[in-house]
Motif scaffolding. Structure first.
Motif, PDB file in Angstrom:
ATOM      1  N   LEU A   1      43.033  39.848  42.577  1.00  0.00           N
ATOM      2  CA  LEU A   1      43.914  39.092  41.795  1.00  0.00           C
ATOM      3  C   LEU A   1      43.064  37.521  41.911  1.00  0.00           C
TER       4      LEU A   1
ATOM      5  N   CYS B   1      44.840  42.603  35.137  1.00  0.00           N
ATOM      6  CA  CYS B   1      44.074  41.349  34.818  1.00  0.00           C
ATOM      7  C   CYS B   1      43.135  41.613  33.807  1.00  0.00           C
TER       8      CYS B   1
ATOM      9  N   ILE C   1      47.558  38.953  33.074  1.00  0.00           N
ATOM     10  CA  ILE C   1      47.537  38.367  34.361  1.00  0.00           C
ATOM     11  C   ILE C   1      48.884  38.173  34.897  1.00  0.00           C
TER      12      ILE C   1
ATOM     13  N   ASN D   1      40.275  37.625  39.629  1.00  0.00           N
ATOM     14  CA  ASN D   1      40.583  37.747  38.003  1.00  0.00           C
ATOM     15  C   ASN D   1      40.936  36.354  37.687  1.00  0.00           C
ATOM     16  N   LEU D   2      41.905  35.564  38.519  1.00  0.00           N
ATOM     17  CA  LEU D   2      42.366  34.392  38.291  1.00  0.00           C
ATOM     18  C   LEU D   2      41.314  33.530  38.121  1.00  0.00           C
TER      19      LEU D   2
END
Length: 456
Positions: A394, A368, A373, A397-398
């Motif tokens: 996750l 990421c 990603i 980072n999204l």
DNA sequence: TTAGGGTTAG
């Protein structure tokens, strides 16, 4: 009479060599004994089997067992107790159970040590119900539990999340005249510290002081670790000073605890000073000490030095473990060397380590952060086991990549699987949805989260 | 036989 005396002397001599890990010398004494007409007996073989289990391998101990049988000597309870303890130490559950079964089949009666070891085995493998059944077997078989039985029971309960039962048992035993030893206090203090019950831990520590027993290096390390965990760095460092003055830093335990805590709080200079002290003191480095050193190198961005050290450790004949490899993989990810991390992950697999959740989590975060990603998502989907680190990494980072709808889906699947996630992470997803014009999705997401929580 | 140290998010 002369024969008995020399046989006993021979065994004492062998036991002494075995204790100091000089197995070749122990074997040489056996050969000398045979030359002089003193044949090895059941005690000789039991001593050897125990030593091979501890210092070589369980397979090596089995070959001694074969030699023992060839010599016409019948294994006894002590032989099996040693083998069983060896199997448990090496985390071999089915082998441990097979040994116990084999013992019963051969008509060798288990003693309280056998049951203690078996009970410890079940606790170690997260099977407290089976462990408790073993404890009941001790009573059913008219054997008397010994102090170690209770220590193992208290320790197992602590480690399997039954802190209240462990503490309750401790108090109950005291009421029935059980006098705790230092081991018992250390077990309980450690359990209470790890469960975050610091007040109770300090009460037990006070009781230990009042009992007239002297806290040892283990007590100090346990309390020091507890200080670091609750972010009382200065207090932890003061304990280290006390340990040094008391001569309790004869191994790497205290230093490794301190170094890891300093690295985590980004006190790299202080961590280096502490590491230098560890190296200067001539303490023999074990794998954990090496892993701590590699960890320090990685956090300084000295990946080449870290990998070089790993190479040296392996060339020196010491086997690295999943911690070593995971620390390296994380280090490579953190400096953005994703290819290197991927290569090391493959290397780890070829070395026979099974898929490692922590290493995978590091990969997800690394991918990421390197802007990959979509690949991280694929990686995530391929993972059979996930934990809150996987999801948090996750989702965060999204959010950072402003992919809030995708983040909300991942977060929802996290809550649905019963995993806890930071409130701040959840807030970031909600705020992101609102700020990017997905207000209605945000509201739906919030109610879905609430429902998922209720169902769990 | 039982007790202490080392890896990932924020």
């Amino acid at each position: 009479m002369v024969y008995i005396l020399s046989s006993r002397l021979l065994n004492i001599c062998i036991a002494s060599f075995c204790k100091s890990k000089q197995l070749e010398k122990a074997e040489a004494v056996i050969i000398d004994g045979i030359r002089l007409g003193v044949l090895p007996d059941v005690v000789t073989y039991n001593t050897l089997i125990d030593a091979y289990c501890r210092f070589v391998s369980i397979d090596a101990a089995y070959s001694i067992l074969a030699r023992m049988r060839e010599a016409g000597i019948i294994p006894d309870t002590i032989t099996y107790n040693s083998l069983l303890a060896g199997a448990v130490r090496n985390c071999l559950l089915s082998q441990s159970l097979d040994l116990f079964e084999e013992m019963l089949q051969a008509g060798i009666s288990p003693d309280v040590w056998t049951y203690n070891t078996l009970m410890h085995c079940f606790f170690k493998f997260g099977k407290p119900d089976e462990a408790y059944r073993v404890f009941r077997d001790i009573i059913l078989n008219n054997l008397s539990p010994c102090p170690a039985t209770f220590n193992i029971l208290i320790n197992g309960l602590c480690r399997n999340g039954y802190m209240d039962n462990a503490f309750g048992l401790f108090r109950n035993l005291q009421r029935h005249g059980f006098v705790p030893k230092l081991v018992t206090y250390n077990i309980l203090i450690n359990g209470l510290c790890k469960a975050g019950r610091l007040k109770a831990a300090s009460t037990v520590l006070k009781e230990l002081g009042e009992s007239g027993l002297e806290p040892n290096a283990i007590t100090y390390t346990t309390v020091m670790k507890c200080c670091f965990r609750s972010r009382k760095i200065q207090q932890g460092l003061e304990i280290l000073s006390k340990m040094i003055s008391k001569g309790y830093t004869f191994d790497g335990f205290a230093y490794c605890t301190v170094i890891a805590a300093l690295v985590k709080t980004r006190k790299i200079k202080e961590a280096n000073d502490c590491m230098e002290r560890l190296l200067r003191n001539g303490i023999e480095l074990d794998l954990v000490s090496y892993n701590t050193l590699i960890y320090l190198f990685c956090k300084e961005g000295k990946l080449e030095a870290a990998i070089k050290l790993l190479d040296e450790i392996e060339k020196g004949g010491m086997e690295c473990d999943k911690y070593t490899h995971t620390i390296i993989i994380d280090g490579l990810c953190k400096v953005g060397n994703i290819e290197g991390a991927q290569r090391h992950l493959n290397y780890m697999n070829t070395m026979g380590f099974d898929s490692n959740l922590v290493a995978f989590n590091c990969m997800i975060d690394g991918l990421c952060k390197a802007g990959r990603i979509d690949y991280a998502m694929k990686f995530f989907e391929s993972m059979e086991i996930k934990d809150s680190f996987t999801y948090t990494s996750l989702v965060q980072n999204l959010c950072r990549a402003r992919r809030f709808r995708c983040a909300s889906k991942v977060l929802l699947s996290c809550v649905k699987s019963g995993m806890k996630i930071f409130k701040s992470t959840q807030r970031a997803v909600l705020d992101g949805l609102y700020s990017t014009g997905y207000g209605s999705q945000a509201r739906r997401f919030r109610s879905k989260i609430r429902l998922a929580r209720l169902l769990h």
